[in-house]
Design a protein around this motif. Structure first.
Motif, PDB file in Angstrom:
ATOM      1  N   TYR A  90       6.274  54.155   4.621  1.00  0.00           N
ATOM      2  CA  TYR A  90       4.892  53.955   5.059  1.00  0.00           C
ATOM      3  C   TYR A  90       4.128  55.268   4.984  1.00  0.00           C
ATOM      4  N   VAL A  91       2.962  55.232   4.361  1.00  0.00           N
ATOM      5  CA  VAL A  91       2.037  56.357   4.345  1.00  0.00           C
ATOM      6  C   VAL A  91       0.916  56.075   5.342  1.00  0.00           C
ATOM      7  N   VAL A  92       0.449  54.829   5.346  1.00  0.00           N
ATOM      8  CA  VAL A  92      -0.550  54.345   6.295  1.00  0.00           C
ATOM      9  C   VAL A  92      -0.053  52.999   6.796  1.00  0.00           C
ATOM     10  N   ARG A  93      -0.082  52.798   8.099  1.00  0.00           N
ATOM     11  CA  ARG A  93       0.327  51.512   8.668  1.00  0.00           C
ATOM     12  C   ARG A  93      -0.569  51.231   9.860  1.00  0.00           C
ATOM     13  N   GLY A  94      -1.665  50.506   9.592  1.00  0.00           N
ATOM     14  CA  GLY A  94      -2.635  50.262  10.651  1.00  0.00           C
ATOM     15  C   GLY A  94      -3.401  51.536  10.918  1.00  0.00           C
ATOM     16  N   GLY A  95      -3.638  51.820  12.153  1.00  0.00           N
ATOM     17  CA  GLY A  95      -4.332  53.050  12.509  1.00  0.00           C
ATOM     18  C   GLY A  95      -5.846  52.903  12.520  1.00  0.00           C
ATOM     19  N   ALA A  96      -6.473  53.829  13.184  1.00  0.00           N
ATOM     20  CA  ALA A  96      -7.934  53.844  13.271  1.00  0.00           C
ATOM     21  C   ALA A  96      -8.520  54.142  11.901  1.00  0.00           C
ATOM     22  N   PHE A  97      -9.635  53.496  11.593  1.00  0.00           N
ATOM     23  CA  PHE A  97     -10.309  53.764  10.322  1.00  0.00           C
ATOM     24  C   PHE A  97     -11.795  53.497  10.468  1.00  0.00           C
ATOM     25  N   GLU A  98     -12.539  54.002   9.514  1.00  0.00           N
ATOM     26  CA  GLU A  98     -13.972  53.760   9.421  1.00  0.00           C
ATOM     27  C   GLU A  98     -14.266  53.313   8.001  1.00  0.00           C
ATOM     28  N   CYS A  99     -14.865  52.170   7.843  1.00  0.00           N
ATOM     29  CA  CYS A  99     -15.289  51.714   6.520  1.00  0.00           C
ATOM     30  C   CYS A  99     -16.628  52.390   6.228  1.00  0.00           C
ATOM     31  N   VAL A 100     -16.628  53.350   5.314  1.00  0.00           N
ATOM     32  CA  VAL A 100     -17.839  54.116   5.033  1.00  0.00           C
ATOM     33  C   VAL A 100     -18.622  53.562   3.857  1.00  0.00           C
ATOM     34  N   ASP A 101     -18.038  52.600   3.130  1.00  0.00           N
ATOM     35  CA  ASP A 101     -18.731  52.010   1.986  1.00  0.00           C
ATOM     36  C   ASP A 101     -18.018  50.716   1.605  1.00  0.00           C
ATOM     37  N   GLY A 102     -18.743  49.693   1.254  1.00  0.00           N
ATOM     38  CA  GLY A 102     -18.125  48.445   0.829  1.00  0.00           C
ATOM     39  C   GLY A 102     -17.659  47.592   1.993  1.00  0.00           C
ATOM     40  N   THR A 103     -16.610  46.804   1.743  1.00  0.00           N
ATOM     41  CA  THR A 103     -16.090  45.897   2.758  1.00  0.00           C
ATOM     42  C   THR A 103     -14.712  46.356   3.218  1.00  0.00           C
ATOM     43  N   SER A 104     -14.257  45.800   4.323  1.00  0.00           N
ATOM     44  CA  SER A 104     -12.935  46.151   4.817  1.00  0.00           C
ATOM     45  C   SER A 104     -12.291  44.938   5.458  1.00  0.00           C
ATOM     46  N   ARG A 105     -11.029  45.082   5.773  1.00  0.00           N
ATOM     47  CA  ARG A 105     -10.295  44.117   6.584  1.00  0.00           C
ATOM     48  C   ARG A 105      -9.818  44.857   7.825  1.00  0.00           C
ATOM     49  N   SER A 106      -9.260  44.140   8.767  1.00  0.00           N
ATOM     50  CA  SER A 106      -8.928  44.752  10.059  1.00  0.00           C
ATOM     51  C   SER A 106      -7.675  45.623  10.034  1.00  0.00           C
ATOM     52  N   ARG A 107      -6.818  45.448   9.041  1.00  0.00           N
ATOM     53  CA  ARG A 107      -5.566  46.217   8.975  1.00  0.00           C
ATOM     54  C   ARG A 107      -5.411  46.775   7.567  1.00  0.00           C
ATOM     55  N   ASN A 108      -5.007  48.032   7.458  1.00  0.00           N
ATOM     56  CA  ASN A 108      -4.807  48.698   6.172  1.00  0.00           C
ATOM     57  C   ASN A 108      -3.415  49.307   6.135  1.00  0.00           C
ATOM     58  N   VAL A 109      -2.735  49.149   4.997  1.00  0.00           N
ATOM     59  CA  VAL A 109      -1.374  49.653   4.854  1.00  0.00           C
ATOM     60  C   VAL A 109      -1.222  50.262   3.461  1.00  0.00           C
ATOM     61  N   VAL A 110      -0.595  51.441   3.391  1.00  0.00           N
ATOM     62  CA  VAL A 110      -0.221  52.064   2.124  1.00  0.00           C
ATOM     63  C   VAL A 110       1.270  52.352   2.221  1.00  0.00           C
ATOM     64  N   ILE A 111       2.022  51.828   1.239  1.00  0.00           N
ATOM     65  CA  ILE A 111       3.472  51.999   1.222  1.00  0.00           C
ATOM     66  C   ILE A 111       3.847  52.702  -0.072  1.00  0.00           C
ATOM     67  N   GLU A 112       4.615  53.772   0.033  1.00  0.00           N
ATOM     68  CA  GLU A 112       5.020  54.585  -1.117  1.00  0.00           C
ATOM     69  C   GLU A 112       6.397  54.151  -1.612  1.00  0.00           C
ATOM     70  N   PHE A 113       6.541  54.123  -2.945  1.00  0.00           N
ATOM     71  CA  PHE A 113       7.805  53.819  -3.612  1.00  0.00           C
ATOM     72  C   PHE A 113       8.128  54.940  -4.595  1.00  0.00           C
ATOM     73  N   PRO A 114       9.385  55.075  -4.981  1.00  0.00           N
ATOM     74  CA  PRO A 114       9.765  56.145  -5.907  1.00  0.00           C
ATOM     75  C   PRO A 114       9.031  56.088  -7.252  1.00  0.00           C
TER      76      PRO A 114
END
Length: 110
Positions: free
Chosen positions: A36-60
């Motif tokens: 996990y690089v990002v798993r939920g957490g506070a965020f601000e949508c500064v442009d465009g649209t968003s959803r309530s939860r954001n996740v970034v997962i890193e793979f080799p």
């Protein structure tokens, strides 16, 4: 070889069923070396649209990220995510080229 990422934006409408997905996906993530690089957490949508939860997962690498998504282990849990949420998910290769400050701004190409 560049790392690869899953980038997911999710709106959960059934938290109890979503917990089943979270538990199930850990099997696939462990098998394919996900981090996990990002798993939920506070965020601000500064442009465009968003959803309530954001996740970034890193793979080799990209092949591993794609294999994880297609794996029987992940697909078994995915039914719970689809039942419990609406999501946008992409699998994308990372970037290993020049970085800001390394070249003049006019030398960057998209």
């Amino acid at each position: 070889m560049a790392k690869a990422y899953w980038i997911a934006r999710v709106d959960v409408h059934d938290p109890e069923t979503y917990k089943l997905y979270l538990a199930a996906n850990q099997i696939a993530f462990a098998k394919y070396g996900a981090r996990y690089v990002v798993r939920g957490g506070a965020f601000e949508c500064v442009d465009g649209t968003s959803r309530s939860r954001n996740v970034v997962i890193e793979f080799p690498d990209l092949a591993t990220a794609q294999a994880c998504y297609a794996s029987p282990e992940y697909q078994a849990g995915l039914v719970h995510r689809k039942a419990a949420s609406v999501a946008d998910v992409i699998v994308i290769e990372g970037y290993e080229g020049p970085q800001p400050g390394a070249q003049s701004p006019t030398s960057f190409r998209h």
